[in-house]
Design a protein around this motif. Structure first.
Motif, PDB file in Angstrom:
ATOM      1  N   ARG A 181      -5.705   8.648  -3.852  1.00  9.63           N
ATOM      2  CA  ARG A 181      -5.600   7.196  -3.737  1.00  9.63           C
ATOM      3  C   ARG A 181      -4.650   6.714  -4.830  1.00  9.63           C
ATOM      4  NH1 ARG A 181      -8.202   3.853  -0.690  1.00  9.63           N
ATOM      5  NH2 ARG A 181      -9.807   5.362  -0.207  1.00  9.63           N
ATOM      6  N   THR A 207      -3.190   5.268   5.247  1.00 10.95           N
ATOM      7  CA  THR A 207      -4.454   4.825   4.700  1.00 10.95           C
ATOM      8  C   THR A 207      -4.220   3.853   3.551  1.00 10.95           C
ATOM      9  OG1 THR A 207      -5.365   6.975   5.257  1.00 10.95           O
ATOM     10  CG2 THR A 207      -6.640   5.629   3.744  1.00 10.95           C
ATOM     11  N   TYR A 208      -5.016   2.784   3.507  1.00  5.95           N
ATOM     12  CA  TYR A 208      -4.890   1.772   2.466  1.00  5.95           C
ATOM     13  C   TYR A 208      -4.954   2.416   1.083  1.00  5.95           C
ATOM     14  CZ  TYR A 208      -5.887  -2.236  -0.438  1.00  5.95           C
ATOM     15  OH  TYR A 208      -5.845  -3.176  -1.430  1.00  5.95           O
ATOM     16  N   ASN A 209      -4.039   2.032   0.216  1.00  8.86           N
ATOM     17  CA  ASN A 209      -3.936   2.538  -1.161  1.00  8.86           C
ATOM     18  C   ASN A 209      -3.595   4.020  -1.239  1.00  8.86           C
ATOM     19  OD1 ASN A 209      -4.335   0.070  -2.254  1.00  8.86           O
ATOM     20  ND2 ASN A 209      -6.208   0.573  -3.320  1.00  8.86           N
ATOM     21  N   TYR A 247       1.686   2.608   1.152  1.00 11.33           N
ATOM     22  CA  TYR A 247       0.737   1.909   2.017  1.00 11.33           C
ATOM     23  C   TYR A 247       1.088   0.438   2.236  1.00 11.33           C
ATOM     24  CZ  TYR A 247      -1.026   0.013  -2.346  1.00 11.33           C
ATOM     25  OH  TYR A 247      -1.115  -0.628  -3.546  1.00 11.33           O
ATOM     26  N   ASP A 248       1.736  -0.209   1.266  1.00 11.55           N
ATOM     27  CA  ASP A 248       1.953  -1.649   1.378  1.00 11.55           C
ATOM     28  C   ASP A 248       3.158  -2.027   2.249  1.00 11.55           C
ATOM     29  OD1 ASP A 248       3.751  -0.691  -0.457  1.00 11.55           O
ATOM     30  OD2 ASP A 248       3.503  -2.334  -1.865  1.00 11.55           O
TER      31      ASP A 248
END
Length: 139
Positions: free
Chosen positions: A26, A8-10, A95-96
């Protein structure tokens, strides 16, 4: 992207746990360094200035610091479950770049800081092996 590497993003994965899906954590900020610190190998010689440098060839562990936030209400049960989930040494995928991972664990107790409108902020400091890992690339 394969299903295994999706994060999931972030957020981040700790072992097989997607921390957003499981805990709604997050990532706000990641503190990492370009490379791990070399372990110095020096000897001080009496009655001489400085030290004799034998050449550094080994690296120390690195600390990966993740400042996280959860906007949902927290309970004691949530805190115990999160502590249990983070108690082992596992892969950490951010995430990145989900194709690369660290291997680490938490040794010090993270401080949970409640947020005024509910939720919490926590900084997770993972002590990791020196190098980021990933699949070997051959040409």
């Amino acid at each position: 992207m394969s299903e295994e590497s999706y994060i999931t993003y972030n957020s981040f994965k700790f072992g097989n746990l997607d921390m957003w899906d499981e805990w709604e954590l997050r990532v706000l900020d990641v503190v990492d360094y370009l490379k791990p610190r070399l372990r110095p190998k020096k000897k001080q010689i009496p009655e001489r200035d400085g030290s004799y440098d034998f050449g550094a060839e080994y690296y120390d562990e690195r600390v990966l610091s993740l400042k996280c936030i959860r906007m949902s209400d927290i309970t004691r049960h949530f805190q115990h479950e999160l502590a249990y989930a983070l108690a082992e040494k596992r892969q950490i995928r951010l995430y990145d770049d989900p194709t690369k991972y660290y291997v680490g664990r938490i040794y010090s107790e993270p401080e949970l800081m409640p947020i005024r409108n509910g939720g919490l902020q926590v900084t997770l400091e993972f002590t990791c092996e020196p190098f980021l890992r990933g699949l070997a690339v051959t040409e």
